[in-house]
Enzyme design. Structure first.
Site, short mmCIF file in Angstrom:
data_model
loop_
_atom_site.label_atom_id
_atom_site.label_comp_id
_atom_site.label_asym_id
_atom_site.label_seq_id
_atom_site.Cartn_x
_atom_site.Cartn_y
_atom_site.Cartn_z
N LYS A 43 0.83 -1.22 0.00
CA LYS A 43 0.00 0.00 0.00
C LYS A 43 0.86 1.26 0.00
O LYS A 43 0.60 2.20 -0.75
CB LYS A 43 -0.93 0.05 1.23
CG LYS A 43 -1.88 -1.11 1.34
CD LYS A 43 -2.75 -0.98 2.57
CE LYS A 43 -2.00 -1.01 3.89
NZ LYS A 43 -1.28 -2.27 4.16
N ARG A 122 -9.20 1.38 9.24
CA ARG A 122 -8.76 0.01 9.43
C ARG A 122 -9.77 -0.82 10.21
O ARG A 122 -9.55 -2.00 10.42
CB ARG A 122 -7.46 0.05 10.23
CG ARG A 122 -6.31 -0.66 9.61
CD ARG A 122 -5.16 -0.37 10.52
NE ARG A 122 -4.02 -1.14 10.23
CZ ARG A 122 -2.96 -0.65 9.58
NH1 ARG A 122 -2.96 0.56 9.10
NH2 ARG A 122 -1.91 -1.42 9.42
N ARG A 161 11.70 -5.65 4.01
CA ARG A 161 11.50 -4.19 3.86
C ARG A 161 12.56 -3.39 4.62
O ARG A 161 12.95 -3.73 5.73
CB ARG A 161 10.12 -3.81 4.39
CG ARG A 161 9.97 -2.29 4.47
CD ARG A 161 8.58 -1.83 4.67
NE ARG A 161 7.91 -2.47 5.78
CZ ARG A 161 6.61 -2.39 5.99
NH1 ARG A 161 5.86 -1.73 5.13
NH2 ARG A 161 6.07 -2.98 7.02
N ARG A 194 11.82 -1.91 10.29
CA ARG A 194 10.79 -1.55 11.27
C ARG A 194 10.68 -2.61 12.35
O ARG A 194 10.78 -3.81 12.07
CB ARG A 194 9.43 -1.40 10.56
CG ARG A 194 9.24 -0.03 10.00
CD ARG A 194 8.05 0.11 9.10
NE ARG A 194 6.81 -0.53 9.58
CZ ARG A 194 5.64 -0.42 8.94
NH1 ARG A 194 5.56 0.29 7.82
NH2 ARG A 194 4.57 -1.01 9.41
N ARG A 205 -0.04 -8.85 13.29
CA ARG A 205 -0.61 -7.88 12.35
C ARG A 205 -1.52 -8.55 11.33
O ARG A 205 -2.57 -8.01 10.98
CB ARG A 205 0.53 -7.14 11.63
CG ARG A 205 1.22 -6.14 12.52
CD ARG A 205 2.57 -5.76 11.98
NE ARG A 205 2.49 -4.96 10.79
CZ ARG A 205 3.50 -4.80 9.93
NH1 ARG A 205 4.65 -5.39 10.15
NH2 ARG A 205 3.36 -4.05 8.87
#
Ligand code: AP5
Length: 257
Positions: A43, A122, A161, A194, A205
């Site tokens: 996203k 969300r 990431r 992260r 998550r």
């Protein structure tokens, strides 16, 4: 005015006491998009590309929390400290805290050249709050893009990431590596992993997404706004797929102008 100046998002990241370095040009028909999809589906990557293409602000609630996390302890409200704890564990931040933060920054949604909302809403409660805010201002969403990808590919994207500590640009160790290892291509900032991209937090998550966010797909489908997009392929391919599926009228107007 360069796009990066236009979309520096300081008012969004720091709150209404900060001013963006350049006021975005008002659009006749601004794009107002919501991006849905599991954590790691891409996203943020698409929001950055769409923001440039559609000249709309990229507004990520996760980025606001991460920016707050970098401030001194004494500059964080008790609600923000609690929010950062939820985030570290991979859990959703309570709706009341999220909405307080978004409401405080509502000018970014109402005034600017349009927006790409990334990571908000969300939950159904958040979606209802957004709908009420927009209805009160007689505004409507252009579309809600739902990115879809198998879970094993999502985990692979999350675990590789790397994010720039300064400009928040997103890379991937194998799929989208920076030119110099650990250094951002755009601003020279350091790249970091992260905290919520650890395996334990990723599982939490994905579970939170299934329980709380996936129901939004039906919510927006019922409103006739949902645009499902397969998130396989390169970021540019996914961008092209998204652009092709956005509401015709508004998209064609933009091509002509
Ligand atoms: P948030 O920051 O919103 O994170 P997220 O939704 O979990 O999404 P991510 O940022 O992890 O992934 P993404 O889909 O943006 O993927 P990306 O483009 O980076 O939220 C973090 C936390 O904040 C939440 O867990 C929660 O605690 C809290 N929070 C935030 N908003 C909230 C809200 N509204 N309510 C409650 N709590 C909230 O891509 C991932 C990787 O894949 C990158 O390395 C990228 O380079 C790579 N990649 C992207 N596209 C491709 C591609 N096409 N091919 C190969 N690799 C790709």
């Amino acid at each position: 005015m360069s796009l990066s100046a236009k979309n520096d998002r300081i008012a969004w990241l720091k709150g209404p006491s900060a001013e963006c370095s350049a006021i975005p040009t008002k659009q006749q028909r601004p794009w107002r998009l919501v991006l849905l999809g599991a954590p790691g589906v891409g996203k943020g990557t698409q929001a950055a590309l769409l923001s440039e293409r559609l000249q709309a602000c990229h507004l990520s609630t996760g980025d606001v929390f991460r920016a707050a996390g970098k401030r001194h302890d004494c500059d964080q409200s008790p609600a923000m400290k609690a929010a950062l704890e939820y985030m570290r564990r991979g859990e959703l931040v309570p709706d009341s805290t999220v909405w307080e933060m978004v409401r405080e920054r509502s000018q970014c949604l109402l005034d600017c050249a349009g927006f790409i909302l990334d990571g908000f809403p969300r939950t159904l409660t958040q979606a209802e709050s957004l709908r009420e805010l927009m209805e009160n201002e007689q505004l409507s969403l252009s579309a809600v893009v739902n990115y879809e990808l198998p879970v094993d590919e999502i985990i692979q994207r999350l675990s590789g990431r790397r994010t720039c500590e300064k400009c928040k640009a997103v890379f991937h160790v194998t799929e989208r590596p920076s030119k110099d290892d650990g250094i951002c291509d755009h601003c020279g900032g350091g790249l970091f992993q992260r905290e919520d991209d650890r395996a334990e937090a990723i599982a939490v998550r994905l579970d939170a997404y299934e329980r709380s966010t996936a129901p939004l797909i039906q919510f927006y489908e019922n409103l006739g706004l949902l645009v499902p997009i397969v998130a396989k392929g390169s970021p540019d391919e996914i961008l092209a797929r998204t652009m092709d599926r956005l509401p015709n009228e508004q998209r064609d107007e933009r091509r002509i102008s």
